[in-house]
Enzyme design. Sequence first.
Site, PDB file in Angstrom:
ATOM      1  N   TYR A  53      66.017  24.216  40.361  1.00  0.00           N
ATOM      2  CA  TYR A  53      66.591  23.165  39.503  1.00  0.00           C
ATOM      3  C   TYR A  53      65.811  21.880  39.729  1.00  0.00           C
ATOM      4  CZ  TYR A  53      70.650  24.114  36.661  1.00  0.00           C
ATOM      5  OH  TYR A  53      71.461  24.493  35.637  1.00  0.00           O
ATOM      6  N   GLU A  55      66.134  18.600  37.617  1.00  0.00           N
ATOM      7  CA  GLU A  55      66.412  17.537  36.632  1.00  0.00           C
ATOM      8  C   GLU A  55      65.639  16.272  36.984  1.00  0.00           C
ATOM      9  OE1 GLU A  55      70.666  17.134  36.270  1.00  0.00           O
ATOM     10  OE2 GLU A  55      70.831  19.199  35.598  1.00  0.00           O
ATOM     11  N   ASP A 199      55.323  17.408  13.233  1.00  0.00           N
ATOM     12  CA  ASP A 199      55.779  18.632  13.888  1.00  0.00           C
ATOM     13  C   ASP A 199      54.688  19.673  13.637  1.00  0.00           C
ATOM     14  OD1 ASP A 199      56.852  21.085  14.522  1.00  0.00           O
ATOM     15  OD2 ASP A 199      58.818  20.689  13.637  1.00  0.00           O
ATOM     16  N   THR A 225      56.203  23.618  19.170  1.00  0.00           N
ATOM     17  CA  THR A 225      56.619  24.721  20.026  1.00  0.00           C
ATOM     18  C   THR A 225      55.360  25.226  20.721  1.00  0.00           C
ATOM     19  OG1 THR A 225      56.429  26.161  18.098  1.00  0.00           O
ATOM     20  CG2 THR A 225      58.654  25.488  18.732  1.00  0.00           C
ATOM     21  N   LYS A 228      53.716  29.821  19.297  1.00  0.00           N
ATOM     22  CA  LYS A 228      53.208  30.359  18.026  1.00  0.00           C
ATOM     23  C   LYS A 228      51.688  30.503  18.135  1.00  0.00           C
ATOM     24  CE  LYS A 228      57.147  28.668  15.362  1.00  0.00           C
ATOM     25  NZ  LYS A 228      57.879  27.549  15.968  1.00  0.00           N
ATOM     26  N   ARG A 234      57.907  30.869  25.121  1.00  0.00           N
ATOM     27  CA  ARG A 234      58.814  30.247  24.154  1.00  0.00           C
ATOM     28  C   ARG A 234      59.285  28.920  24.727  1.00  0.00           C
ATOM     29  NH1 ARG A 234      59.850  34.152  20.205  1.00  0.00           N
ATOM     30  NH2 ARG A 234      60.866  32.459  19.124  1.00  0.00           N
TER      31      ARG A 234
HETATM   32  N1  DSN Z   1      61.663  30.096  13.331  1.00  0.00           N
HETATM   33  C1  DSN Z   1      60.371  29.467  13.266  1.00  0.00           C
HETATM   34  C2  DSN Z   1      59.513  30.091  12.227  1.00  0.00           C
HETATM   35  O1  DSN Z   1      59.587  31.281  12.069  1.00  0.00           O
HETATM   36  O2  DSN Z   1      58.738  29.400  11.600  1.00  0.00           O
HETATM   37  C3  DSN Z   1      60.478  28.019  13.062  1.00  0.00           C
HETATM   38  O3  DSN Z   1      61.328  27.503  14.038  1.00  0.00           O
END
Ligand code: DSN
Length: 416
Positions: A53, A55, A199, A225, A228, A234
């Site tokens: 942990y 924080e 984003d 994120t 991807k 993730r």
């Molecule tokens: N769920 C993602 C996507 O498939 O683009 C976006 O958050």
Amino acid sequence: MNYSGIQQQDPALYEIIKREEQRQKEGIELIASENYVSKAVLEAMGSVLANKYSEGYPGKRYYGGNEIIDQAEGLAIERAKQLFDAEHVNVQPLSGSPANLAVYMALLNPGDKVLGFSLDQGGHLSHGHPLNFSGKLYTIIPYFAKKETEIIDMDEVEEIALREKPKMILAGFSAYSRNMDWKRFKEIADKIGAFTFADIAHIAGLIAGKQLENPVPYFDVVSTTTHKTLRGPRGAMIMCKEKFAALIDKAVFPGVQGGPHDHINAAKAVAYGEALKPEFQDYAAQIIKNAKALATALQEKGYRIISGGTDNHLMLVDMFGSKGITGKEAEKTLEHVGISINKNMIPYDPRKPLDPSGVRLGTPAITTRAMLEAEMQTVADLMDQALASRNDENKLAEIKQQVKEFSLNFPVPGIE
Ligand code: DSN
């Protein structure tokens, strides 16, 4: 990965993991937001760092025993700064929506106006959907793609911005295949004194791999994120100008989150280390080449690609308009033969979100498996055959076998 512990202790879950491994190996993964992480990223996620942990932030924690965790988080921060030329990085956001929530909280008050790309045209839930925190707490002014071109018209964005004077302009998407004009967004924002927020969740890997323009040097705040095209665990991160650092950090913790996931942050460090290598640039370039090749192969078979093509890793296909097959039907048929895609609204879709006209396809995962342009022809052939035979169970079973035989030629990282 070796799952001997799970195998011994929990055979039911072991069986599930092995079946998912098999599905991943034997299928063609075309979901634009998915990828296969390396064995090293998987190992970091499964490491003892999960036990801690922490924080707070490196050097300023609310728990003892964090001298080593601080180093892991520090590595992720330093590598991210280098990768994106960022002044300040917060690697703690647990996922894309919480990261975006933190950005809204840092820069805005409830009720403030935000200009965001409409969800039904390619934006994201957290860019203003009425059921999402963004649409409930803030006043969202949408911008759209132009009907004739299916491309965002920056003159129209400027016109809306000058009229509505939003406090923040959000540039980003989860289903748009064209380049964003970051510089123009920034110029428009400067005319009205709005914050700029990009984003880049979908294209972070293409930016890190130096194939697409990077908004980080001139936008106030950029979120992404990490799982991807960036091919990490993730999770998410926020990059910003130094003058917003304290606001962003406070919004992430204690604003939105408690303890960060230290094993995931370590895995982010591993992924950023991979993305800093020159070969990641080749990977990013190949993702785009593959997407263009797949789009062309489908166009040659009579499928209409939204906006006529792609500049990045994804494309939207007007299934209903070109073949009379709904997005839902296409997703189900392709899933049946081992090809994963998702149904998706297309701009000005006459159909509803749960059964829209389109599907979204992406090439990050199959490019990780070392498929090249020639394989995109095979992927398009298999898709087309399956869709054409959607009412013929025997034919679909044959195609499923072909998908399996084809896919097994391309190893999946992390699966031995
Ligand atoms: N769920 C993602 C996507 O498939 O683009 C976006 O958050």
